[in-house]
Design a protein around this motif. Sequence first.
Motif, PDB file in Angstrom:
ATOM      1  N   UNK A  92       0.847  -1.197   0.000  1.00  0.00           N
ATOM      2  CA  UNK A  92       0.000   0.000   0.000  1.00  0.00           C
ATOM      3  C   UNK A  92       0.878   1.242   0.000  1.00  0.00           C
ATOM      4  N   UNK A  93       0.706   2.066  -1.026  1.00  0.00           N
ATOM      5  CA  UNK A  93       1.479   3.295  -1.090  1.00  0.00           C
ATOM      6  C   UNK A  93       0.734   4.332  -1.928  1.00  0.00           C
ATOM      7  N   UNK A  94       1.160   5.581  -1.755  1.00  0.00           N
ATOM      8  CA  UNK A  94       0.662   6.689  -2.560  1.00  0.00           C
ATOM      9  C   UNK A  94       1.892   7.321  -3.212  1.00  0.00           C
ATOM     10  N   UNK A  95       2.100   7.058  -4.488  1.00  0.00           N
ATOM     11  CA  UNK A  95       3.354   7.544  -5.063  1.00  0.00           C
ATOM     12  C   UNK A  95       3.397   9.058  -5.143  1.00  0.00           C
ATOM     13  N   UNK A  96       2.229   9.726  -5.073  1.00  0.00           N
ATOM     14  CA  UNK A  96       2.235  11.184  -5.096  1.00  0.00           C
ATOM     15  C   UNK A  96       3.012  11.761  -3.914  1.00  0.00           C
ATOM     16  N   UNK A 137      -9.484   4.159  -5.643  1.00  0.00           N
ATOM     17  CA  UNK A 137      -9.821   5.098  -4.582  1.00  0.00           C
ATOM     18  C   UNK A 137     -11.303   5.000  -4.218  1.00  0.00           C
ATOM     19  N   UNK A 138     -11.552   4.727  -2.946  1.00  0.00           N
ATOM     20  CA  UNK A 138     -12.927   4.505  -2.483  1.00  0.00           C
ATOM     21  C   UNK A 138     -13.574   5.773  -1.965  1.00  0.00           C
ATOM     22  N   UNK A 139     -12.775   6.794  -1.656  1.00  0.00           N
ATOM     23  CA  UNK A 139     -13.327   7.980  -0.995  1.00  0.00           C
ATOM     24  C   UNK A 139     -12.775   9.257  -1.623  1.00  0.00           C
ATOM     25  N   UNK A 140     -13.438   9.628  -2.663  1.00  0.00           N
ATOM     26  CA  UNK A 140     -13.131  10.883  -3.353  1.00  0.00           C
ATOM     27  C   UNK A 140     -14.438  11.665  -3.430  1.00  0.00           C
ATOM     28  N   UNK A 141     -14.712  12.595  -2.523  1.00  0.00           N
ATOM     29  CA  UNK A 141     -13.812  13.069  -1.469  1.00  0.00           C
ATOM     30  C   UNK A 141     -13.752  12.118  -0.273  1.00  0.00           C
ATOM     31  N   UNK A 142     -12.742  12.332   0.577  1.00  0.00           N
ATOM     32  CA  UNK A 142     -12.573  11.516   1.770  1.00  0.00           C
ATOM     33  C   UNK A 142     -13.621  11.850   2.823  1.00  0.00           C
ATOM     34  N   UNK A 190      -4.301   5.659  -5.763  1.00  0.00           N
ATOM     35  CA  UNK A 190      -4.101   6.940  -6.437  1.00  0.00           C
ATOM     36  C   UNK A 190      -5.119   7.980  -5.984  1.00  0.00           C
ATOM     37  N   UNK A 191      -5.488   7.936  -4.711  1.00  0.00           N
ATOM     38  CA  UNK A 191      -6.535   8.821  -4.223  1.00  0.00           C
ATOM     39  C   UNK A 191      -6.113  10.288  -4.243  1.00  0.00           C
ATOM     40  N   UNK A 192      -4.804  10.554  -4.254  1.00  0.00           N
ATOM     41  CA  UNK A 192      -4.367  11.952  -4.252  1.00  0.00           C
ATOM     42  C   UNK A 192      -4.703  12.610  -5.596  1.00  0.00           C
ATOM     43  N   UNK A 193      -4.256  11.990  -6.670  1.00  0.00           N
ATOM     44  CA  UNK A 193      -4.556  12.566  -7.981  1.00  0.00           C
ATOM     45  C   UNK A 193      -6.048  12.442  -8.285  1.00  0.00           C
ATOM     46  N   UNK A 227     -11.365  10.753 -12.494  1.00  0.00           N
ATOM     47  CA  UNK A 227     -11.097   9.611 -13.369  1.00  0.00           C
ATOM     48  C   UNK A 227     -10.083   9.960 -14.454  1.00  0.00           C
ATOM     49  N   UNK A 228     -10.162  11.165 -14.996  1.00  0.00           N
ATOM     50  CA  UNK A 228      -9.206  11.571 -16.028  1.00  0.00           C
ATOM     51  C   UNK A 228      -7.795  11.628 -15.477  1.00  0.00           C
ATOM     52  N   UNK A 229      -7.672  12.044 -14.211  1.00  0.00           N
ATOM     53  CA  UNK A 229      -6.356  12.061 -13.581  1.00  0.00           C
ATOM     54  C   UNK A 229      -5.774  10.669 -13.437  1.00  0.00           C
ATOM     55  N   UNK A 230      -6.622   9.699 -13.097  1.00  0.00           N
ATOM     56  CA  UNK A 230      -6.167   8.316 -12.986  1.00  0.00           C
ATOM     57  C   UNK A 230      -5.677   7.797 -14.338  1.00  0.00           C
ATOM     58  N   UNK A 231      -6.445   8.060 -15.366  1.00  0.00           N
ATOM     59  CA  UNK A 231      -6.044   7.593 -16.702  1.00  0.00           C
ATOM     60  C   UNK A 231      -4.703   8.213 -17.110  1.00  0.00           C
TER      61      UNK A 231
END
Length: 597
Positions: free
Chosen positions: A79-83, A139-144, A108-111, A117-121
């Motif tokens: 589990x990591x967030x590369x951002x 990402x399950x919580x956008x927003x958190x 990738x919840x940060x981006x 969705x466009x940010x993920x792609x």
Amino acid sequence: MRTFDEIKATIEAGLSRRPCDTKLANVRLVNVFSGSVYPTNIYIANGRIVSIDPEAHLEAREVIDCHGQYALPGLIDAHMHFESTMLSPEALASVVVPQGTTTLCADLMEIANVAGKDGLRTMLESISRLPYRMLIEVSSRVPTAPGLETTGAVLDASEVADIMGWDESVSLGELDPSKILFVKDEYLHKVADTLARRKIVNGHAIGRLGQELNVYASAGISDDHECVNAEEMEQRLKVGMCVFIREGSSERNVDALVRGILDRRLTTDNIMFCTDDKHARDIQVEGHINYNVTRAIELGLDPMRAIQMATVNAARHFRLEDEIGSITPGRLADIILVDDWRDVRPTTVIFEGKVVAENGSLTRECPVGPYPEWIKHTVQLKRPITPESFRIRTHAPNGTVRCHVIDLIPDQIINNDAVEELEAKGGEILPSTSRDILKMAIVERYGKNGNVGLGLVRGFKLTRGALAYSMSHDHHNIVVVGTSDEDMSIAVNEVARLCGGLCVVCEGKVTGSMELPIGGLMSEWPAEKVMDRMDELNAAARELGCQMAAPFMSLSFVSLPTVPELGLTDKGLVDVLGVRLIPLEVDSDTGAAPAQK
């Protein structure tokens, strides 16, 4: 997934009907399935393991004499967030791959919070260039924290379901307990859809024990990476949740939890490693998942168990053990060679059958980008930020007031809710630099409402100046802390001018900054340049009195509205366990505190 042609080619290579691509000769294989170590040769064809039989004599186009080194499976970060590394996926390769990590399970919840969705792609377009495997925890919580913060995007249940169908998606990303304990249907739909696909749901069970934890686990939550002590770890294992032992830049949990394993004689079958959030320089200097393994062994954990936690345990957990996590026939050939299996410092890293790193460096460059222009312009202030933006108003014209203060805990992201008396003068609450009680603010950066949420924090120990950063979990508005309203306003405006980034200000002057244009979170620079600049920024922060090892990492987490006890968003101070906005002043009427404008 293996195709008919791949299966047939692997079989034919094993039957000597066609040559293998590579033979790793004279290795000591660390077999995480059998729990044994023995001398053998490893044959590879089409990126997969053909044979590990010591008696096999197969033809190979290339023979690499390993001189008795140990062969370990490529390491997995669960589990990591590369951002949080501030690096693009491409630049990150030069930092993590030489340390032996060949698979990153990235939420990738940060981006996603910034660009949806466009940010993920956009991020996933880098995958074909990477010398490692990037798997997605959707990402399950956008927003958190809906209603408690302003974000750049929203991912509803239907969008999450669509993303879950992408080939790279392996799980539903970390879901905090409030979504379960408050029985929020939108999130339960996301869980149900994920479980119906026979994929797992990642957890974020910070601070939850007893019956609350039982209810949380009953929803189908599979794991937790937020344990900070042995009791929390054991309770999670007892309710059937796996535990990810985290070692990040500002969350150091390996020592306490590995000692807990040893003291309580816990089985490690359902325990694995992650970094969650770790700066690139920390990875370069001390290691990545290999650090977790080596440190666990130093603390007394059996080497085989430690290596299994970093490989096959994680593969099984994500239901990928047929593809990765071991050096066994048919699996992808992710292999690291080390001189000493108790001190995991790779001399060679092989990803899908090809050598990708040797002696601490990539064997080929991994160029960054290009990234589209739209994702580099996500920081837009609704209105100008001035010193007046940071005045904390009170109804008490003079005297003292009792206020909530976010009291940081060293080396952790959790905090305490401290109640402190502060001076009020002219209708304004004054912080106390001498007592290390500083102003902190969250400035909405998506151009939607111009909110400025104000709070107080203890732990940064600044004696002058201000620090600002456009990555504040998980909403990623601009977070700023400082001793001077003037310096705080300069820092925020500089971050906005950079279209995202970090800034240090002292006595009216910018003394250090770095742009992070990709979503206001990541740099387009190579890793070494980013690390050098971060060293300069950390030194500039120390000049202001801050002695934290990772001040900007701490700054990015201090506002988080899902980590107890307090968070801060652009809408105000958040009681995390109560999932509500509260006034900064303790004696104020009960109810939500409006954002400062």
